[in-house]
Design a protein around this motif. Structure first.
Motif, PDB file in Angstrom:
ATOM      1  N   ASN A 199      -5.880   4.780   9.692  1.00  0.00           N
ATOM      2  CA  ASN A 199      -7.012   4.418   8.836  1.00  0.00           C
ATOM      3  C   ASN A 199      -6.608   3.661   7.581  1.00  0.00           C
ATOM      4  O   ASN A 199      -7.320   2.749   7.146  1.00  0.00           O
ATOM      5  N   PHE A 200      -5.490   4.026   6.977  1.00  0.00           N
ATOM      6  CA  PHE A 200      -5.082   3.318   5.753  1.00  0.00           C
ATOM      7  C   PHE A 200      -4.840   1.843   6.054  1.00  0.00           C
ATOM      8  O   PHE A 200      -5.327   0.960   5.345  1.00  0.00           O
ATOM      9  N   GLU A 201      -4.085   1.562   7.111  1.00  0.00           N
ATOM     10  CA  GLU A 201      -3.787   0.171   7.465  1.00  0.00           C
ATOM     11  C   GLU A 201      -5.053  -0.586   7.858  1.00  0.00           C
ATOM     12  O   GLU A 201      -5.238  -1.744   7.482  1.00  0.00           O
ATOM     13  N   ARG A 202      -5.929   0.055   8.580  1.00  0.00           N
ATOM     14  CA  ARG A 202      -7.163  -0.607   9.017  1.00  0.00           C
ATOM     15  C   ARG A 202      -8.020  -0.994   7.809  1.00  0.00           C
ATOM     16  O   ARG A 202      -8.516  -2.113   7.714  1.00  0.00           O
ATOM     17  N   ASP A 221     -10.216  11.796  -6.155  1.00  0.00           N
ATOM     18  CA  ASP A 221      -9.622  10.560  -5.669  1.00  0.00           C
ATOM     19  C   ASP A 221      -8.336  10.834  -4.903  1.00  0.00           C
ATOM     20  O   ASP A 221      -7.753   9.928  -4.329  1.00  0.00           O
ATOM     21  N   ASP A 222      -7.886  12.081  -4.905  1.00  0.00           N
ATOM     22  CA  ASP A 222      -6.629  12.390  -4.231  1.00  0.00           C
ATOM     23  C   ASP A 222      -6.627  13.822  -3.736  1.00  0.00           C
ATOM     24  O   ASP A 222      -5.840  14.651  -4.172  1.00  0.00           O
ATOM     25  N   LYS A 223      -7.544  14.119  -2.826  1.00  0.00           N
ATOM     26  CA  LYS A 223      -7.551  15.449  -2.199  1.00  0.00           C
ATOM     27  C   LYS A 223      -6.431  15.452  -1.169  1.00  0.00           C
ATOM     28  O   LYS A 223      -6.639  15.376   0.029  1.00  0.00           O
ATOM     29  N   VAL A 224      -5.221  15.531  -1.695  1.00  0.00           N
ATOM     30  CA  VAL A 224      -4.043  15.178  -0.914  1.00  0.00           C
ATOM     31  C   VAL A 224      -3.603  16.348  -0.028  1.00  0.00           C
ATOM     32  O   VAL A 224      -3.620  17.501  -0.432  1.00  0.00           O
ATOM     33  N   MET A 245      10.313   2.296   4.561  1.00  0.00           N
ATOM     34  CA  MET A 245       9.358   3.406   4.625  1.00  0.00           C
ATOM     35  C   MET A 245       7.920   2.932   4.662  1.00  0.00           C
ATOM     36  O   MET A 245       7.052   3.583   5.242  1.00  0.00           O
ATOM     37  N   GLY A 246       7.634   1.781   4.039  1.00  0.00           N
ATOM     38  CA  GLY A 246       6.279   1.269   4.015  1.00  0.00           C
ATOM     39  C   GLY A 246       5.369   2.120   3.148  1.00  0.00           C
ATOM     40  O   GLY A 246       5.802   3.028   2.435  1.00  0.00           O
ATOM     41  N   ASP A 247       4.089   1.836   3.230  1.00  0.00           N
ATOM     42  CA  ASP A 247       3.085   2.513   2.403  1.00  0.00           C
ATOM     43  C   ASP A 247       1.886   2.832   3.272  1.00  0.00           C
ATOM     44  O   ASP A 247       1.242   1.942   3.813  1.00  0.00           O
ATOM     45  N   HIS A 248       1.593   4.109   3.394  1.00  0.00           N
ATOM     46  CA  HIS A 248       0.404   4.523   4.148  1.00  0.00           C
ATOM     47  C   HIS A 248      -0.488   5.386   3.273  1.00  0.00           C
ATOM     48  O   HIS A 248      -1.152   6.307   3.740  1.00  0.00           O
ATOM     49  N   GLY A 249      -0.461   5.067   1.966  1.00  0.00           N
ATOM     50  CA  GLY A 249      -1.335   5.786   1.056  1.00  0.00           C
ATOM     51  C   GLY A 249      -0.601   6.744   0.144  1.00  0.00           C
ATOM     52  O   GLY A 249      -0.910   7.946   0.126  1.00  0.00           O
ATOM     53  N   TYR A 250       0.384   6.225  -0.596  1.00  0.00           N
ATOM     54  CA  TYR A 250       1.089   7.093  -1.535  1.00  0.00           C
ATOM     55  C   TYR A 250       0.120   7.692  -2.549  1.00  0.00           C
ATOM     56  O   TYR A 250      -0.826   7.052  -2.986  1.00  0.00           O
ATOM     57  N   ALA A 251       0.415   8.925  -2.934  1.00  0.00           N
ATOM     58  CA  ALA A 251      -0.361   9.566  -3.986  1.00  0.00           C
ATOM     59  C   ALA A 251      -0.097   8.861  -5.313  1.00  0.00           C
ATOM     60  O   ALA A 251       0.965   8.249  -5.519  1.00  0.00           O
ATOM     61  N   GLY A 293     -11.237   6.085   1.519  1.00  0.00           N
ATOM     62  CA  GLY A 293     -10.197   6.993   1.991  1.00  0.00           C
ATOM     63  C   GLY A 293      -9.038   7.057   1.020  1.00  0.00           C
ATOM     64  O   GLY A 293      -9.208   7.139  -0.199  1.00  0.00           O
ATOM     65  N   GLN A 294      -7.810   7.003   1.551  1.00  0.00           N
ATOM     66  CA  GLN A 294      -6.619   7.116   0.706  1.00  0.00           C
ATOM     67  C   GLN A 294      -6.405   5.900  -0.180  1.00  0.00           C
ATOM     68  O   GLN A 294      -5.606   5.963  -1.109  1.00  0.00           O
TER      69      GLN A 294
END
Length: 785
Positions: free
Chosen positions: A192-195, A256-259, A514-520, A625-626
């Motif tokens: 979902n993050f990438e999309r 904003d970050d219900k992590v 590592m890339g980024d898929h929604g870092y906090a 989302g993230q």
């Protein structure tokens, strides 16, 4: 006359008869319920063990298993998991297998269809078939223990009576399915993050995208590398995204970050009195009854060491803890471990293009059993890269290349941590561990510390994974996985401190890997780092103090901003006073903290709504989302600079928007009817820790829920806390000195409300009392022969 007398007598006797029937029914239910309690003491002949096993429990139910044979102790752990937590295990395996409908009915069908596309049961069976023989043997003993433990209960676990179902025996693949269930919790099964990020980058004007969706900023606190640069305010008017009659869309931001993540850190031996490292770990997850973790330990045959920590019911492994020589913990990385591939189709959409030419899709059918209804058949469309899991905003089908699908993605290699005696040996395991990718933080009794990624990292060629790109021409692909030598690693850094909290940990080439898929947002990680740098000597209590740190450092500037704004507004004197006296902590009794915190989120919602409205024109279900995790940077700039070109068209001025944000917060607080001074943060942040069945059967909250405590802590601070999410455990350990360790766990060891361990230890978790890590005086002893 006789008839009248008889009727009077019957009217007198009927209530008594009904009362007797009710009492007998209640006694029968009580007796049945008690018969499903686990066996705590005595001796049992199993007919399955190489060596006898002694299971000792203390008053809280903390387990120590003693045996001269490791397979036999695995059997014992399986026995314990089944006796105390079988329904939880069942939900874990069904959750990732897409088999919840068989147990829960039609309500779970939509979720099952979504998950079943990944065919995790088939993948688990494949991975079990290639598992090393020693691991398979140990797992088989664990499985035997589970099924034996289930049969030894006097009655099936109480949840199955409510559901009118029978528990299904456990098998080896089910244990890997428990791991896959954690993938579904910690990573996105649909990318979902990438999309979303790809859509935003393609659709928004470049300067608006760069401003509203930065990679990070001044709150970052990586282990090395600089913070991200601040992005200037763009000049493109936000009104250009919408037509004059387009309605603005609003989506409330609970946080904003219900992590789903964690905190962990470790300090080296140069900073401790005894010269050993000390590690702290609190894994943030959804809180339910029972807790996701089960506390256990066992002796390591052939050594004088014991391993202790938390297990995930369903598997024979200590997930995080200490083996007497090495202590380790995990936090979710936030890295990018999967890629969406937009498919190039032929004219009839019957084939997709690959580097070897056009290929037909592969179709497989999955049968989904549904309680009380006919089975349904799901057809899965597959490619050489992975299953088709959806489409992008342009309607192009997307295949998903995900490490969870590979043999490297799910295994039992974390078992090897038992034999590691140094930090280096533990870190070497990182690339081989088949779990959702974690920041793997380690310390040993000689004082060495380290960090790496636990999980296989793909070697991307021709692209960096940040955007969805076609793989059809062969220029973009995965070329295997990084070797142990290539895996990012930090060992004994000059600061003698390592910290992670779901935000960016690295920079440069390692960040690209590592890339980024929604870092906090880095605020929580930064507060931990600064807390560690503020001290030059550490013990267990000093690390627990950081875990319990609820200072509102992140919101300090928002408090000052709101107080300054209110000072010039008429009719807000009481609100102004509460904001002024907020206490600078996320304390349960603070009204001002609640106002400041919720004002920021409402300001975020109102100021970013035009972008949401714009994106919904292309995808009606679009949500941030993230991607909203880094919204702090643009919204703080908006609150301070008030650029007219970025003002939400629904408001005539930034002052009007700010007042609307504040008034909406105050109106929601006032809706309860209580005066403002009673609308504390604790009144909102009240624990709702319940059994998974409580949503469908609310009556069970009477006996199967934890107390509704007002809780301190919040999102952007070490003491992460919400009503339903938080520190599933807190652990502070120095390897070899476990007797000084500290442990907290929400709820208790057992999932049975009548168990003496049902909520044992929960009060220490709520209050932050330094309760012991290791098992205390033995209260119950059970021997398996």
């Amino acid at each position: 006359m006789a008839r009248t007398s008889y009727l009077k007598s019957w009217k007198f006797r009927l209530p008594i008869i009904l009362a007797v029937i009710f009492v007998l029914a209640a006694v029968s239910i009580w007796a049945w319920w008690r018969s499903s309690l686990p066996i705590l003491s005595g001796e049992i002949e199993t007919g399955s063990l190489e060596e006898p096993v002694v299971i000792q429990r203390d008053a809280q139910g903390v387990v120590m298993i003693q045996s001269q044979d490791r397979n036999s102790s695995a059997f014992a752990l399986g026995f314990l998991h089944a006796q105390e937590r079988f329904f939880q295990m069942d939900l874990l395996r069904r959750n990732s297998a897409g088999e919840l409908s068989e147990l829960l009915g039609q309500a779970a069908l939509k979720k099952d269809k979504k998950v079943r596309r990944h065919q995790f049961r088939k993948r688990a069976e494949r991975n079990i078939a290639v598992m090393p023989s020693d691991q398979r043997e140990l797992l088989d003993h664990y499985v035997q223990g589970v099924n034996f433990g289930l049969t030894q209960l006097g009655a099936k676990p109480w949840e199955y009576l409510l559901l009118g179902q029978e528990p299904r025996p456990w098998n080896a693949a089910d244990s890997l399915l428990a791991t896959y269930s954690m993938y579904l919790t910690l990573q996105s099964e649909e990318g979902n993050f990438e999309r979303r990020d790809t859509a935003l980058a393609e659709l928004l004007p470049e300067d608006l995208y760069a401003f509203f969706f930065p990679a990070g900023g001044t709150w970052d606190a990586p282990l090395f590398g600089p913070n991200e640069a601040e992005i200037p305010v763009p000049q493109t008017p936000i009104s250009t995204l919408l037509k004059a009659d387009d309605p603005i869309v609003y989506q409330e931001m609970e946080s904003d970050d219900k992590v789903y993540g964690s905190n962990n850190w470790v300090v080296g031996g140069k900073l401790t009195e005894h010269g050993s490292a000390i590690l702290a770990n609190d894994m943030h997850l959804g809180l339910s009854v029972p807790n996701i973790w089960y506390r256990a330990g066992w002796n390591i045959p052939g050594s004088d060491r014991k391993i202790r920590g938390v297990t995930l019911p369903g598997g024979p492994i200590i997930v995080a803890g200490s083996n007497g020589a090495v202590a380790w913990g995990f936090t979710n990385t936030g890295g990018d471990w999967g890629d969406l591939i937009p498919l190039e189709l032929n004219e009839g959409a019957t084939k997709y293009r690959t580097p070897d030419g056009w290929r037909d899709f592969t179709f497989e059918k999955e049968t989904i059993a549904i309680k009380g209804k006919e089975d349904e058949t799901l057809e899965i469309r597959k490619t050489i890269w992975g299953p088709v899991i959806g489409q992008n905003y342009r309607g192009v089908p997307l295949a998903y290349r995900w490490i969870a699908h590979d043999i490297r993605g799910g295994n039992m290699n974390l078992l090897r941590i038992e034999s590691a005696t140094t930090t280096q040996q533990a870190l070497d395991l990182g690339p081989e561990i088949g779990i959702p990718h974690q920041n793997f933080v380690v310390g040993d009794r000689d004082g060495n510390i380290g960090w790496t990624v636990a999980g296989a990292i793909p070697r991307r060629v021709g692209f960096d994974g940040s955007r969805s790109v076609s793989w059809a021409d062969g220029e973009a692909y995965w070329n295997g996985y990084l070797s142990t030598e290539e895996q990012p690693r930090i060992y004994n850094p000059p600061t003698h401190r390592i910290w992670t909290a779901n935000a960016r940990t690295t920079d440069g080439d390692w960040l690209k890997l590592m890339g980024d898929h929604g870092y906090a947002l880095g605020a929580r990680q930064q507060q931990i780092r600064d807390g560690l740098l503020a001290l030059e000597q550490f013990d267990e209590q000093s690390l627990l103090n950081i875990q319990l740190d609820d200072r509102a450092i992140f919101l300090q500037r928002w408090q000052e901003h709101l107080a300054g704004f209110l000072k010039n507004q008429e009719g807000y004197s009481e609100v102004y006073q509460q904001v002024q006296d907020w206490g600078a902590r996320a304390s349960a009794d603070s009204v001002g903290y609640r106002i400041v915190r919720n004002y920021r989120l409402k300001f975020m919602e109102l100021s970013t709504a035009p972008i949401l409205a714009y994106m919904r024109k292309f995808d009606p279900k679009f949500s941030f989302g993230q991607l909203k995790r880094q919204f702090e940077y643009p919204i703080w700039a908006l609150a301070q600079q008030e650029p007219q070109q970025l003002l939400n068209p629904d408001f005539e001025s930034w002052t009007a928007l700010k007042l609307a944000a504040l008034n909406q917060v105050l109106d929601k607080m006032a809706a309860t009817g209580s005066p403002l001074q009673q609308q504390t943060w604790g009144a909102q942040n009240t624990a709702t820790i319940r059994h998974p069945l409580a949503r469908a059967i609310p009556a069970i909250n009477w006996f199967a829920a934890m107390p509704s405590d007002a809780l301190a802590g919040d999102t952007h601070m070490p003491r992460f806390q919400s009503p339903t999410h938080g520190a599933s455990e807190r652990m502070v350990i120095s390897p070899g000195r476990e007797d000084l360790g500290i442990f907290h766990m929400a709820t208790g060891q057992s999932g049975h409300p009548l168990s003496p361990f049902f909520d044992s230890g929960h009060r220490d978790w709520v209050e932050g009392n330094p309760s012991p890590l290791i098992e205390q005086e033995t209260h119950y002893k059970l021997t398996l022969h």
